[in-house]
Design an enzyme around this catalytic site. Structure first.
Site, short mmCIF file in Angstrom:
data_model
loop_
_atom_site.label_atom_id
_atom_site.label_comp_id
_atom_site.label_asym_id
_atom_site.label_seq_id
_atom_site.Cartn_x
_atom_site.Cartn_y
_atom_site.Cartn_z
N GLU A 119 75.83 63.83 60.87
CA GLU A 119 75.50 62.57 60.20
C GLU A 119 75.98 61.39 61.04
O GLU A 119 77.15 61.36 61.40
CB GLU A 119 76.17 62.52 58.82
CG GLU A 119 75.67 63.58 57.87
CD GLU A 119 76.35 63.54 56.49
OE1 GLU A 119 77.14 62.61 56.24
OE2 GLU A 119 76.11 64.45 55.71
N HIS A 131 73.46 60.57 52.60
CA HIS A 131 74.78 60.80 52.00
C HIS A 131 75.11 59.71 50.97
O HIS A 131 76.11 58.99 51.09
CB HIS A 131 75.86 60.85 53.10
CG HIS A 131 77.08 61.60 52.70
ND1 HIS A 131 77.80 62.37 53.58
CD2 HIS A 131 77.73 61.71 51.51
CE1 HIS A 131 78.84 62.90 52.96
NE2 HIS A 131 78.82 62.52 51.70
N1 LIG Z 1 77.24 63.73 48.62
C1 LIG Z 1 78.23 63.05 48.11
O1 LIG Z 1 78.21 61.84 48.03
C2 LIG Z 1 79.44 63.79 47.58
C3 LIG Z 1 80.25 63.15 46.63
C4 LIG Z 1 81.34 63.86 46.12
C5 LIG Z 1 81.62 65.13 46.57
N2 LIG Z 1 80.82 65.70 47.51
C6 LIG Z 1 81.11 67.08 47.96
O2 LIG Z 1 81.08 67.92 46.82
C7 LIG Z 1 82.16 68.83 46.88
C8 LIG Z 1 82.55 69.24 45.47
O3 LIG Z 1 83.11 68.15 44.79
P1 LIG Z 1 83.87 68.34 43.39
O4 LIG Z 1 84.39 67.02 43.00
O5 LIG Z 1 83.03 69.08 42.43
O6 LIG Z 1 85.08 69.25 43.87
P2 LIG Z 1 85.96 70.26 43.00
O7 LIG Z 1 87.12 70.63 43.85
O8 LIG Z 1 86.21 69.70 41.64
O9 LIG Z 1 85.01 71.54 42.82
C9 LIG Z 1 84.71 72.42 43.86
C10 LIG Z 1 84.56 73.80 43.25
O10 LIG Z 1 84.12 74.69 44.29
C11 LIG Z 1 84.76 75.94 44.05
N3 LIG Z 1 84.72 76.75 45.25
C12 LIG Z 1 85.55 76.71 46.33
N4 LIG Z 1 85.17 77.65 47.22
C13 LIG Z 1 84.09 78.28 46.71
C14 LIG Z 1 83.25 79.32 47.17
N5 LIG Z 1 83.48 79.93 48.33
N6 LIG Z 1 82.21 79.71 46.40
C15 LIG Z 1 81.97 79.11 45.19
N7 LIG Z 1 82.75 78.12 44.70
C16 LIG Z 1 83.79 77.71 45.45
C17 LIG Z 1 86.17 75.57 43.60
O11 LIG Z 1 86.78 76.64 42.90
C18 LIG Z 1 85.89 74.36 42.71
O12 LIG Z 1 85.77 74.73 41.36
C19 LIG Z 1 83.25 68.06 47.64
O13 LIG Z 1 84.15 68.94 48.29
C20 LIG Z 1 82.46 67.23 48.62
O14 LIG Z 1 82.33 67.91 49.84
C21 LIG Z 1 79.76 65.06 48.03
O1 LIG Z 2 83.16 59.11 51.74
C1 LIG Z 2 81.99 58.99 51.46
O2 LIG Z 2 81.37 57.92 51.48
C2 LIG Z 2 81.24 60.23 51.03
C3 LIG Z 2 81.65 60.64 49.66
C4 LIG Z 2 81.52 62.09 49.34
O3 LIG Z 2 80.91 62.85 50.28
C5 LIG Z 2 82.84 62.67 48.92
O4 LIG Z 2 83.23 63.70 49.46
O5 LIG Z 2 83.46 62.11 48.01
#
Ligand SMILES: NC(=O)c1ccc[n+]([C@@H]2O[C@H](COP(=O)([O-])OP(=O)(O)OC[C@H]3O[C@@H](n4cnc5c(N)ncnc54)[C@H](O)[C@@H]3O)[C@@H](O)[C@H]2O)c1
Ligand SMILES: O=C(O)CC[C@@H](O)C(=O)O
Length: 312
Positions: A260, A278
């Protein structure tokens, strides 16, 4: 106190940090000589683009806290921070609703194709039969990862009358929410083979890198859609490209990519792919919440107070 913010932060968060110390803020600082800026810094606040490596941490002898304006921690060397005794605080849950709503936008886009129908009408068309699509009601949503985002998505999917399957080997903290929001916890194979929409909500780590590959994609129904808002590295993009090109799944919505911003990618040429830069968590509401929460937690650590958002 010197507080270095190397990426985009909302004004509300800056304000809180400024009350405690001298804030050095540049949304593009992560591209510059950050190590030099950290020599006398007490706190570092980043988003997802700053690579907080062992070397960077070692270049910051006064550092007392690292703040992550978001959830994914794959850009921070957590082991190095732990060894240096530096707590990492993050915005747990602050953007979960926004990401869950993005997943709905993607599912509804695949289900109803409003943009294509609009282009059709603006181009002089009125073929109603061509745009007969499907309901989400009664369809199966497969969650890979049932944490903060996964369970918020389940809550919304339940209201839409969807069946929800979930795979998460570490689920206990979210077991109650899963039960309440109708998530049937099962194995990965069952989720992939039964879901009409597979949505990824796992952190990127050694266990999840390339979790979605040719083999796991081959378990999905030919009509099913993949939605990735987690991290690009969770999906093998070459395998996904091949599967999409061969029509072995219905389509994919990708908010995150392995690189990215991406260089030219063969995925750009496919019609059955939605690509966004993203932005799943990037709403005004989530970003105000994120900036305020992380700023408050950074301030707590600098004042020697306990924080409930420290990464364990
Ligand atoms: N695109 C975006 O803007 C954005 C925003 C927020 C988060 N995210 C991504 O989303 C991910 C998840 O966020 P969240 O707040 O739900 O996190 P979280 O920690 O609350 O949930 C993640 C879940 O994944 C599970 N997990 C870990 N390893 C695993 C595996 N091998 N197989 C299946 N499940 C597994 C964990 O047990 C947990 O319940 C973050 O780590 C981040 O990378 C992206
Ligand atoms: O930091 C960002 O802007 C991306 C947010 C998202 O991917 C996150 O992991 O919370």
């Amino acid at each position: 106190m010197k507080i270095v913010v190397s990426e985009l932060i909302w004004e509300e968060g800056l304000q809180i940090l400024s009350e405690l110390g001298n804030v050095v803020y540049d949304a593009n600082l992560w591209k510059q000589d950050l190590a030099r800026e950290l020599v006398d810094a007490d706190a570092l606040v980043v988003r997802n683009q700053t690579r907080v490596t062992r070397e960077l941490i070692q270049a910051a002898p006064r550092l007392k806290v690292i703040g992550r304006l978001g959830v994914g921690l794959d850009n921070i060397d957590l082991a190095a921070a732990r060894e240096a005794g530096i707590p990492v605080v993050y915005a747990r849950n602050a953007n979960a609703i926004s990401v869950a709503e993005y997943v709905f936008a993607a599912m509804l886009t695949f289900a109803r194709r409003l943009e294509e129908a609009t282009a059709h009408v603006k181009g002089g068309g009125w073929n109603r039969r061509l745009y007969t699509r499907m309901e989400l009601y009664g369809k199966t949503l497969g969650l890979i990862g049932t944490g903060e985002i996964g369970t918020r998505l389940a809550y919304r999917a339940q209201a839409f009358g969807m069946k929800i399957l979930g795979y998460d080997p570490f689920v206990p903290p979210y077991e109650v929410a899963c039960t309440e929001f109708g998530v049937q916890l099962t194995d990965l194979k069952t989720v992939l083979s039964q879901a009409d929409f597979v949505s990824l909500h796992v952190p990127l780590n050694n266990a999840t890198r390339n979790l979605i590959n040719r083999e796991t994609l081959s378990l999905m129904k030919p009509s099913a859609y993949l939605i990735n808002t987690a991290r690009g590295g969770v999906v093998n993009e070459e395998d996904l490209y091949n599967v999409l090109r061969e029509g072995k799944i219905g389509g994919a919505a990708l908010d995150v990519l392995a690189q990215e911003p991406p260089q030219d990618s063969p995925l750009f040429k496919l019609d059955n792919v939605i690509l966004t830069p993203h932005i799943a968590g990037l709403t005004e509401e989530a970003q105000v919440k994120t900036s305020v929460l992380v700023a408050q937690e950074v301030v707590k650590i600098l004042r020697g107070e306990p924080s409930s958002c420290v990464v364990r």
